[in-house]
Design an enzyme around this catalytic site. Structure first.
Site, PDB file in Angstrom:
ATOM      1  N   HIS A 153      -1.814   9.541   2.030  1.00 13.06           N
ATOM      2  CA  HIS A 153      -0.940   9.486   0.868  1.00 13.06           C
ATOM      3  C   HIS A 153      -1.476  10.412  -0.220  1.00 13.06           C
ATOM      4  O   HIS A 153      -2.578  10.949  -0.124  1.00 13.06           O
ATOM      5  CB  HIS A 153      -0.832   8.044   0.360  1.00 13.06           C
ATOM      6  CG  HIS A 153      -0.049   7.161   1.264  1.00 13.06           C
ATOM      7  ND1 HIS A 153      -0.648   6.262   2.130  1.00 13.06           N
ATOM      8  CD2 HIS A 153       1.286   7.032   1.455  1.00 13.06           C
ATOM      9  CE1 HIS A 153       0.290   5.625   2.816  1.00 13.06           C
ATOM     10  NE2 HIS A 153       1.465   6.068   2.423  1.00 13.06           N
ATOM     11  N   LEU A 158       3.403  -8.085   4.797  1.00 13.24           N
ATOM     12  CA  LEU A 158       3.244  -7.049   3.787  1.00 13.24           C
ATOM     13  C   LEU A 158       4.141  -5.861   4.118  1.00 13.24           C
ATOM     14  O   LEU A 158       3.986  -5.224   5.158  1.00 13.24           O
ATOM     15  CB  LEU A 158       1.781  -6.597   3.744  1.00 13.24           C
ATOM     16  CG  LEU A 158       1.268  -5.997   2.460  1.00 13.24           C
ATOM     17  CD1 LEU A 158       1.351  -7.010   1.317  1.00 13.24           C
ATOM     18  CD2 LEU A 158      -0.186  -5.570   2.643  1.00 13.24           C
ATOM     19  N   TYR A 171       9.875   4.371   8.762  1.00 10.03           N
ATOM     20  CA  TYR A 171       8.921   3.356   8.302  1.00 10.03           C
ATOM     21  C   TYR A 171       9.641   2.289   7.477  1.00 10.03           C
ATOM     22  O   TYR A 171       9.400   1.085   7.639  1.00 10.03           O
ATOM     23  CB  TYR A 171       7.834   4.033   7.466  1.00 10.03           C
ATOM     24  CG  TYR A 171       6.767   3.094   6.957  1.00 10.03           C
ATOM     25  CD1 TYR A 171       5.851   2.519   7.824  1.00 10.03           C
ATOM     26  CD2 TYR A 171       6.661   2.800   5.595  1.00 10.03           C
ATOM     27  CE1 TYR A 171       4.852   1.668   7.353  1.00 10.03           C
ATOM     28  CE2 TYR A 171       5.670   1.957   5.112  1.00 10.03           C
ATOM     29  CZ  TYR A 171       4.772   1.393   5.992  1.00 10.03           C
ATOM     30  OH  TYR A 171       3.788   0.559   5.536  1.00 10.03           O
ATOM     31  N   LYS A 224       9.987  -1.832   8.105  1.00  8.71           N
ATOM     32  CA  LYS A 224       9.524  -2.811   7.126  1.00  8.71           C
ATOM     33  C   LYS A 224      10.657  -3.733   6.657  1.00  8.71           C
ATOM     34  O   LYS A 224      10.452  -4.931   6.442  1.00  8.71           O
ATOM     35  CB  LYS A 224       8.880  -2.098   5.937  1.00  8.71           C
ATOM     36  CG  LYS A 224       7.516  -1.522   6.255  1.00  8.71           C
ATOM     37  CD  LYS A 224       6.538  -2.618   6.649  1.00  8.71           C
ATOM     38  CE  LYS A 224       5.159  -2.112   6.941  1.00  8.71           C
ATOM     39  NZ  LYS A 224       4.230  -3.196   7.334  1.00  8.71           N
ATOM     40  N   THR A 275       3.458  -1.546  -4.171  1.00  8.75           N
ATOM     41  CA  THR A 275       3.690  -0.165  -4.548  1.00  8.75           C
ATOM     42  C   THR A 275       2.683   0.729  -3.830  1.00  8.75           C
ATOM     43  O   THR A 275       1.994   0.293  -2.910  1.00  8.75           O
ATOM     44  CB  THR A 275       3.576  -0.009  -6.074  1.00  8.75           C
ATOM     45  OG1 THR A 275       4.030   1.288  -6.452  1.00  8.75           O
ATOM     46  CG2 THR A 275       2.155  -0.238  -6.562  1.00  8.75           C
ATOM     47  N   ASN A 276       2.558   1.997  -4.235  1.00  7.65           N
ATOM     48  CA  ASN A 276       1.596   2.918  -3.626  1.00  7.65           C
ATOM     49  C   ASN A 276       0.173   2.403  -3.830  1.00  7.65           C
ATOM     50  O   ASN A 276      -0.219   2.087  -4.959  1.00  7.65           O
ATOM     51  CB  ASN A 276       1.723   4.306  -4.255  1.00  7.65           C
ATOM     52  CG  ASN A 276       3.085   4.916  -4.028  1.00  7.65           C
ATOM     53  OD1 ASN A 276       3.450   5.251  -2.909  1.00  7.65           O
ATOM     54  ND2 ASN A 276       3.851   5.058  -5.086  1.00  7.65           N
ATOM     55  N   ARG A 303      -9.238  -3.859   9.744  1.00 13.77           N
ATOM     56  CA  ARG A 303     -10.043  -2.638   9.647  1.00 13.77           C
ATOM     57  C   ARG A 303      -9.421  -1.634   8.691  1.00 13.77           C
ATOM     58  O   ARG A 303     -10.058  -0.652   8.306  1.00 13.77           O
ATOM     59  CB  ARG A 303     -10.218  -1.985  11.024  1.00 13.77           C
ATOM     60  CG  ARG A 303     -10.946  -2.826  12.054  1.00 13.77           C
ATOM     61  CD  ARG A 303     -12.360  -3.164  11.635  1.00 13.77           C
ATOM     62  NE  ARG A 303     -13.132  -3.713  12.751  1.00 13.77           N
ATOM     63  CZ  ARG A 303     -13.143  -4.991  13.122  1.00 13.77           C
ATOM     64  NH1 ARG A 303     -12.379  -5.860  12.475  1.00 13.77           N
ATOM     65  NH2 ARG A 303     -13.890  -5.405  14.127  1.00 13.77           N
ATOM     66  N   GLY A 304      -8.170  -1.839   8.315  1.00 18.66           N
ATOM     67  CA  GLY A 304      -7.488  -0.922   7.419  1.00 18.66           C
ATOM     68  C   GLY A 304      -7.825  -1.180   5.960  1.00 18.66           C
ATOM     69  O   GLY A 304      -8.536  -2.127   5.619  1.00 18.66           O
ATOM     70  N   SER A 352       6.572  -2.564   2.088  1.00 22.31           N
ATOM     71  CA  SER A 352       6.292  -1.347   1.327  1.00 22.31           C
ATOM     72  C   SER A 352       7.445  -1.082   0.372  1.00 22.31           C
ATOM     73  O   SER A 352       8.594  -1.397   0.672  1.00 22.31           O
ATOM     74  CB  SER A 352       6.132  -0.165   2.286  1.00 22.31           C
ATOM     75  OG  SER A 352       6.191   1.057   1.572  1.00 22.31           O
ATOM     76  N   SER A 353       7.136  -0.468  -0.758  1.00 22.14           N
ATOM     77  CA  SER A 353       8.186  -0.191  -1.741  1.00 22.14           C
ATOM     78  C   SER A 353       9.163   0.876  -1.272  1.00 22.14           C
ATOM     79  O   SER A 353      10.223   1.066  -1.888  1.00 22.14           O
ATOM     80  CB  SER A 353       7.564   0.241  -3.075  1.00 22.14           C
ATOM     81  OG  SER A 353       6.757   1.391  -2.902  1.00 22.14           O
ATOM     82  N   CYS A 354       8.861   1.556  -0.166  1.00 22.56           N
ATOM     83  CA  CYS A 354       9.785   2.572   0.347  1.00 22.56           C
ATOM     84  C   CYS A 354      11.038   1.945   0.954  1.00 22.56           C
ATOM     85  O   CYS A 354      11.961   2.652   1.351  1.00 22.56           O
ATOM     86  CB  CYS A 354       9.101   3.460   1.367  1.00 22.56           C
ATOM     87  SG  CYS A 354       8.761   2.658   2.934  1.00 22.56           S
ATOM     88  N   TRP A 405       0.859  19.538  -3.527  1.00 14.83           N
ATOM     89  CA  TRP A 405       2.186  19.594  -2.920  1.00 14.83           C
ATOM     90  C   TRP A 405       3.273  19.222  -3.919  1.00 14.83           C
ATOM     91  O   TRP A 405       3.123  18.275  -4.692  1.00 14.83           O
ATOM     92  CB  TRP A 405       2.259  18.631  -1.744  1.00 14.83           C
ATOM     93  CG  TRP A 405       1.721  19.206  -0.459  1.00 14.83           C
ATOM     94  CD1 TRP A 405       0.768  20.178  -0.321  1.00 14.83           C
ATOM     95  CD2 TRP A 405       2.111  18.847   0.865  1.00 14.83           C
ATOM     96  NE1 TRP A 405       0.541  20.439   0.997  1.00 14.83           N
ATOM     97  CE2 TRP A 405       1.355  19.636   1.757  1.00 14.83           C
ATOM     98  CE3 TRP A 405       3.023  17.929   1.394  1.00 14.83           C
ATOM     99  CZ2 TRP A 405       1.482  19.548   3.143  1.00 14.83           C
ATOM    100  CZ3 TRP A 405       3.147  17.831   2.775  1.00 14.83           C
ATOM    101  CH2 TRP A 405       2.390  18.639   3.641  1.00 14.83           C
TER     102      TRP A 405
END
Length: 313
Positions: A180, A106, A137, A141, A165-166, A13-14, A108-110, A203
């Site tokens: 984001h 999956l 987070y 991951k 990536t983002n 659903r995401g 994340s690049s963070c 921001w």
């Protein structure tokens, strides 16, 4: 994967999961299992184990996660680490117990250190301190991709991982408090234009550099790796190109057609100064992104417009 293979897309659903489902359907896969979080709480071990025992999926795309921007990561770190570790621990272990043929995790690049050299190579993982604003987070991951690596090492499971990536695009989260940067800015500019506002506040200083990947490109990369990659080492997924937040804001402003001014609120956090992935590994495997940033923003704006801004309520 055979077109009739039983494929479970966790997180369907995401934004990411729904894009993977779209890609699979477009490519003729006919036996896709999806469950909403209300139908199957992936944080509940018993529920996950019972689901795997009953359904016996052959392939699993683990795209389910609790995600958010700087603000959400700062305010809810306990939820980010707990929810994400419970989700991935349950799904990965259930996949092992039920002899899933292949699992794709999956990340994340963070996960990369805050001040790692740019662009970020896969081998930079765990070579320095993380960015504090999304540490919870990132740790979750990192645990997930290491879990896949160790299950492959000890049990011989064909579990692979990739670090996107983002992301942005269709079915994104447009909540101004926990989204984001790209969807948040898109919403701000759309509403500012509707309200004839004189300015939009962005921001941070506008100087950090970020890379953005359209989610349908990511989905294509995920399916590509599921079919063509079997090594333990993680793989970066991105464009290999970045822009400043100021450049991003100016691009969205132009695409939306907002005529007012940009104002940067330097009292808000910038996060990591730069985050660009080295994508030479996946490019050498034979995959490259197709949608550039301008095209992706236009596609996302078209989708938002077609849905009459329902995602803003």
């Amino acid at each position: 994967m055979l077109k009739t293979a039983k494929i479970f897309v966790a997180g369907s659903r995401g934004m990411v999961g729904s894009a993977i489902v779209r890609n699979l359907e477009q490519n003729g896969f006919t036996n896709i299992i999806t469950k909403s979080s209300k139908e199957l709480d992936l944080r509940n071990q018993q529920a996950v184990f019972e689901f795997f025992e009953t359904e016996k999926p052959e392939f699993v795309f683990l795209a389910a996660a609790k995600v958010g921007g700087i603000h959400a990561n700062n305010i809810y770190p306990a939820e980010f680490i707990y929810d994400n570790m419970m989700i991935q621990n349950n799904v990965i272990h259930a996949a092992y117990l039920n002899k899933v043929e292949k699992l794709f995790f999956l990340g994340s690049s963070c996960i990369y250190p805050k001040f790692a050299p740019q662009p970020l190579k896969e081998e930079y993982l765990l070579t320095g301190a993380l960015e504090p604003t999304n540490e919870a987070y990132a740790i979750a991951k990192i645990s997930g991709l290491k879990m896949c690596e160790f299950y492959k090492k000890q049990y011989g499971c064909n579990f692979i991982s990739a670090m996107p990536t983002n992301l942005y695009g269709i079915n994104d989260n447009f909540n101004l408090q926990n989204s984001h940067v790209l969807p948040a800015l898109l919403r701000k500019f759309i509403e500012a234009k509707q309200n004839n506002s004189s300015e939009v506040v962005v921001w941070g200083s506008g100087t950090p550099m970020r890379e953005f990947l359209f989610v349908d490109d990511l989905a294509e990369a995920c399916v590509f790796l599921m079919q063509n990659y079997n090594d333990a080492e993680t793989v970066n997924i991105g464009t290999g190109e970045d822009v400043t937040i100021k450049e991003l804001a100016e691009t969205i402003k132009k695409t939306v057609g907002f005529a007012g001014e940009l104002v940067f609120d330097a009292t808000k956090p910038d996060g990591t100064p730069r985050k660009l992935l080295d994508v030479s590994k996946i490019n050498n495997l034979g995959w490259k992104h197709k949608v550039n940033l301008q095209q992706g923003i236009e596609k996302t704006l078209d989708w938002v417009t077609e849905n009459d801004f329902e995602m803003f309520t």
